[in-house]
Design a protein around this motif. Structure first.
Motif, PDB file in Angstrom:
ATOM      1  N   ARG A 154       0.959  -1.212  -0.167  1.00 40.31           N
ATOM      2  CA  ARG A 154      -0.114  -0.052  -0.035  1.00 40.31           C
ATOM      3  C   ARG A 154       0.860   1.206  -0.091  1.00 40.31           C
ATOM      4  N   ALA A 155       1.936   1.346   0.919  1.00 36.36           N
ATOM      5  CA  ALA A 155       2.810   2.414   0.807  1.00 36.36           C
ATOM      6  C   ALA A 155       3.469   2.529  -0.552  1.00 36.36           C
ATOM      7  N   ALA A 156       4.138   1.361  -1.020  1.00 37.39           N
ATOM      8  CA  ALA A 156       4.762   1.393  -2.571  1.00 37.39           C
ATOM      9  C   ALA A 156       3.717   2.169  -3.466  1.00 37.39           C
ATOM     10  N   ASP A 157       2.377   1.695  -3.306  1.00 32.86           N
ATOM     11  CA  ASP A 157       1.424   2.208  -4.338  1.00 32.86           C
ATOM     12  C   ASP A 157       1.242   3.854  -4.473  1.00 32.86           C
ATOM     13  N   VAL A 158       1.619   4.372  -3.259  1.00 35.37           N
ATOM     14  CA  VAL A 158       1.701   5.741  -3.149  1.00 35.37           C
ATOM     15  C   VAL A 158       2.924   6.431  -3.208  1.00 35.37           C
ATOM     16  N   GLY A 159       4.010   5.539  -3.691  1.00 37.35           N
ATOM     17  CA  GLY A 159       5.182   6.221  -3.882  1.00 37.35           C
ATOM     18  C   GLY A 159       6.373   5.856  -3.162  1.00 37.35           C
ATOM     19  N   TYR A 160       6.177   4.910  -1.941  1.00 33.94           N
ATOM     20  CA  TYR A 160       7.463   4.834  -1.149  1.00 33.94           C
ATOM     21  C   TYR A 160       8.378   3.791  -2.022  1.00 33.94           C
ATOM     22  N   ARG A 161       9.651   4.025  -1.577  1.00 34.26           N
ATOM     23  CA  ARG A 161      10.866   3.041  -2.307  1.00 34.26           C
ATOM     24  C   ARG A 161      11.901   3.079  -1.316  1.00 34.26           C
ATOM     25  N   GLY A 162      12.542   1.775  -0.832  1.00 34.65           N
ATOM     26  CA  GLY A 162      13.467   1.698  -0.009  1.00 34.65           C
ATOM     27  C   GLY A 162      13.077   0.548   1.097  1.00 34.65           C
ATOM     28  N   LEU A 163      13.844   0.479   2.116  1.00 36.87           N
ATOM     29  CA  LEU A 163      13.752  -0.560   3.122  1.00 36.87           C
ATOM     30  C   LEU A 163      12.501  -0.054   4.281  1.00 36.87           C
ATOM     31  N   CYS A 164      11.975  -0.867   4.894  1.00 36.04           N
ATOM     32  CA  CYS A 164      11.163  -0.673   6.110  1.00 36.04           C
ATOM     33  C   CYS A 164      11.055  -1.756   6.984  1.00 36.04           C
ATOM     34  N   SER A 165      10.341  -1.581   8.311  1.00 36.50           N
ATOM     35  CA  SER A 165      10.518  -2.345   9.260  1.00 36.50           C
ATOM     36  C   SER A 165       9.186  -2.081   9.949  1.00 36.50           C
ATOM     37  N   LEU A 166       8.274  -3.083   9.998  1.00 38.54           N
ATOM     38  CA  LEU A 166       6.923  -3.276  10.681  1.00 38.54           C
ATOM     39  C   LEU A 166       6.992  -3.962  11.977  1.00 38.54           C
ATOM     40  N   ASP A 167       6.562  -3.111  12.965  1.00 33.17           N
ATOM     41  CA  ASP A 167       6.590  -3.657  14.495  1.00 33.17           C
ATOM     42  C   ASP A 167       5.242  -4.295  14.669  1.00 33.17           C
ATOM     43  N   CYS A 168       5.332  -5.563  14.980  1.00 32.66           N
ATOM     44  CA  CYS A 168       3.983  -6.239  15.283  1.00 32.66           C
ATOM     45  C   CYS A 168       4.112  -7.133  16.262  1.00 32.66           C
ATOM     46  N   ALA A 169       2.894  -7.748  16.950  1.00 29.34           N
ATOM     47  CA  ALA A 169       3.111  -8.345  18.176  1.00 29.34           C
ATOM     48  C   ALA A 169       1.857  -9.258  18.262  1.00 29.34           C
ATOM     49  N   GLU A 170       2.112 -10.248  18.928  1.00 30.72           N
ATOM     50  CA  GLU A 170       1.230 -11.382  19.396  1.00 30.72           C
ATOM     51  C   GLU A 170       0.970 -11.185  21.106  1.00 30.72           C
ATOM     52  N   THR A 171      -0.227 -10.699  21.296  1.00 32.72           N
ATOM     53  CA  THR A 171      -0.416 -10.660  23.096  1.00 32.72           C
ATOM     54  C   THR A 171      -0.796 -11.942  23.756  1.00 32.72           C
ATOM     55  N   ARG A 172      -0.734 -11.575  25.104  1.00 27.51           N
ATOM     56  CA  ARG A 172      -0.907 -13.023  25.689  1.00 27.51           C
ATOM     57  C   ARG A 172      -2.009 -13.643  25.618  1.00 27.51           C
ATOM     58  N   ASP A 173      -3.251 -12.854  25.344  1.00 28.66           N
ATOM     59  CA  ASP A 173      -4.551 -13.269  25.135  1.00 28.66           C
ATOM     60  C   ASP A 173      -4.845 -13.651  23.633  1.00 28.66           C
ATOM     61  N   GLY A 174      -3.562 -13.783  22.750  1.00 31.47           N
ATOM     62  CA  GLY A 174      -3.945 -14.163  21.296  1.00 31.47           C
ATOM     63  C   GLY A 174      -4.254 -13.030  20.340  1.00 31.47           C
ATOM     64  N   GLN A 175      -4.417 -11.617  20.791  1.00 35.70           N
ATOM     65  CA  GLN A 175      -4.455 -10.713  19.880  1.00 35.70           C
ATOM     66  C   GLN A 175      -3.369 -10.495  18.752  1.00 35.70           C
ATOM     67  N   LEU A 176      -3.503 -10.183  17.824  1.00 36.01           N
ATOM     68  CA  LEU A 176      -2.366  -9.956  16.840  1.00 36.01           C
ATOM     69  C   LEU A 176      -2.618  -8.402  16.303  1.00 36.01           C
ATOM     70  N   VAL A 177      -1.578  -7.607  16.663  1.00 30.85           N
ATOM     71  CA  VAL A 177      -1.344  -6.163  16.412  1.00 30.85           C
ATOM     72  C   VAL A 177      -0.286  -5.705  15.585  1.00 30.85           C
ATOM     73  N   MET A 178      -0.519  -4.693  14.873  1.00 29.99           N
ATOM     74  CA  MET A 178       0.732  -3.775  14.315  1.00 29.99           C
ATOM     75  C   MET A 178       0.820  -2.490  15.226  1.00 29.99           C
ATOM     76  N   LEU A 179       2.184  -2.465  15.904  1.00 28.56           N
ATOM     77  CA  LEU A 179       2.511  -1.416  16.625  1.00 28.56           C
ATOM     78  C   LEU A 179       2.967  -0.141  15.901  1.00 28.56           C
ATOM     79  N   ASP A 180       3.960  -0.450  15.118  1.00 24.92           N
ATOM     80  CA  ASP A 180       4.497   0.624  14.641  1.00 24.92           C
ATOM     81  C   ASP A 180       4.930   0.465  12.999  1.00 24.92           C
ATOM     82  N   LEU A 181       4.883   1.576  12.136  1.00 32.44           N
ATOM     83  CA  LEU A 181       5.203   1.407  10.778  1.00 32.44           C
ATOM     84  C   LEU A 181       6.559   2.130  10.679  1.00 32.44           C
ATOM     85  N   ASN A 182       7.608   1.785  10.290  1.00 30.33           N
ATOM     86  CA  ASN A 182       9.015   2.341  10.293  1.00 30.33           C
ATOM     87  C   ASN A 182       9.398   2.179   8.676  1.00 30.33           C
ATOM     88  N   PHE A 183       9.073   3.352   7.831  1.00 28.70           N
ATOM     89  CA  PHE A 183       9.310   3.258   6.663  1.00 28.70           C
ATOM     90  C   PHE A 183      10.603   4.307   6.458  1.00 28.70           C
TER      91      PHE A 183
END
Length: 415
Positions: free
Chosen positions: A290-319
């Motif tokens: 989605r970021a590439a489609d609006v013009g992003y090029r390069g490296l990135c790191s997406l911070d995500c997690a699984e909580t103790r109760d099983g929830q899957l979440v995106m925490l931070d987008l580091n483009f």
């Protein structure tokens, strides 16, 4: 690309989620240097712009600019002279890394602006990893605009790119409403909301119910913040991806994050890490596309997690280039087999000359299983504060041995 970048409005609606079905893309040869990611005709600038917050964290912003040197390859890098110490460069080359052969160094603000201007005059496009003012980098001379980079990295913008299934509960609040939105009797996480993307100077603040609230310094200089639910995390990943000149998002690798007792990132785990659920990994790739489609090029790191109760979440987008992407490029370049084992990154910082820090790590380098991935010495700049930094990667087959050797390096450096 220019038209796509300009299509990003100054204040797009935060809850509008871009819906694109993105299959996992096979990697077309794992990149080993920045040149493999960005292609020809690009100069990388990984230094946050000058400003009040950046000036208070001069050590951080200068070191960030030097971090890509070891894996630059043929890509020109606009970098602090603190990262071009001859002994450091020799050590990087001895490790077999694709050290940049076009390092455009600066020692202060005036020289930084001069190097950027010279790179554009040479016909190079600038890949800014943090927003720079258009007066320095006009939109037509960049790979991705400052507006786009700032928006993608703004912690208030995450809902724009993330499927609602992976949202943590969060709200964007103004400074005047902060005390009410962040009460002492509840647990919460406070994040800066800004397009300026200062880099390393705006921390995340975690508050546990019942403790005294001590708002961090960034609440004095910004007007908008994100207050997020306090999650009990079972597993925490950094999904490393990249977008090449063909505008296709590809997975580089999955890493895990090490955090200290306060929840602050202190290093990464590489190689044989716990895999994230397939749908979470697919969402990370979709976000990057989605970021590439609006013009992003390069490296990135997406911070995500699984909580103790099983929830899957995106925490931070580091483009931007991150501390997770550099070690992966380094290992792909000199020891790809190490990715079948275990590796941990570590940063050593001392108030002493860089030569002393290099002497400290040489026995470990000689013993094997340790690779320097970047370094910085403030005494080679106009910064009056003496501070030296090395970032290293410790690798091997036994995870306990890797952790022990990494811990030993940290302990000796702080004596």
């Amino acid at each position: 690309m220019r038209a796509a970048c300009e299509a990003v409005p100054t204040h797009p609606p935060r809850e509008h989620v871009i819906s694109i079905s993105t299959p996992l893309s096979p990697s077309v040869g794992a990149p080993r240097a920045l040149t493999d990611v960005y292609g020809p005709g690009i100069a990388v600038c990984a230094r946050p712009a000058s400003g009040a917050a950046a000036n208070r964290h001069r050590n951080t912003v200068d070191a960030l600019s030097a971090r890509p040197i070891a894996v630059a390859g043929d890509t020109p890098v606009i970098c602090s002279a603190g990262g071009t110490d001859p002994a450091l460069l020799d050590q990087l080359r001895d490790g077999g890394l694709p050290v940049g052969d076009d390092l455009r160094e600066f020692r202060g603000e005036a020289e930084f602006a001069a190097r950027v201007t010279e790179a554009m005059a040479d016909g190079l496009l600038i890949s800014m990893e943090y927003p720079q003012p258009t007066s320095l980098c006009p939109d037509e001379r960049v790979v991705k605009t400052a507006q786009l980079v700032g928006y993608l990295n703004n912690k208030a913008s995450i809902s724009t790119f993330v499927d609602p299934r992976f949202h943590a509960r969060r709200s964007v609040v103004q400074r005047g409403d902060l005390a009410e939105a962040a009460p002492a009797e509840k647990s919460w996480v406070l994040k800066a909301a800004t397009n300026d993307a200062h880099g390393g100077s705006l921390d995340v603040y975690l508050h546990r119910a019942g403790e005294q609230v001590e708002f961090p310094a960034f609440t004095d200089v910004l007007g908008e913040f994100v207050v997020e639910e306090y999650l009990h995390i079972a597993r925490n990943w950094g999904i490393q991806l990249y977008v090449g000149p063909d505008a296709v998002a590809r997975l580089l690798a999955v890493t895990e994050q090490r955090v200290d007792a306060t929840g602050v990132y202190v290093g990464g785990l590489f190689g044989l890490v716990s895999p994230p659920p397939a749908d979470l990994l697919a969402e990370c790739l979709a976000i990057t596309q989605r970021a590439a489609d609006v013009g992003y090029r390069g490296l990135c790191s997406l911070d995500c997690a699984e909580t103790r109760d099983g929830q899957l979440v995106m925490l931070d987008l580091n483009f931007r280039i991150t501390s997770g992407s550099i070690p992966l490029l380094a290992l792909q370049s000199v020891r790809p087999d190490a990715l079948d084992g275990h590796a941990e990154s570590v940063k050593l910082t001392v108030a002493a000359p860089l030569a002393e820090l290099l002497d400290h790590v040489r026995p470990a380098l000689a013993a094997g299983g340790v690779l320097i991935t970047s370094g910085h010495d403030t005494t080679r700049t106009d910064n009056p504060v003496m501070l030296s930094t090395l970032q290293l990667l410790v690798y091997g087959d036994d995870p306990d041995d890797v952790t022990a050797r990494r811990s030993a390096l940290e302990a000796k450096a702080t004596r």
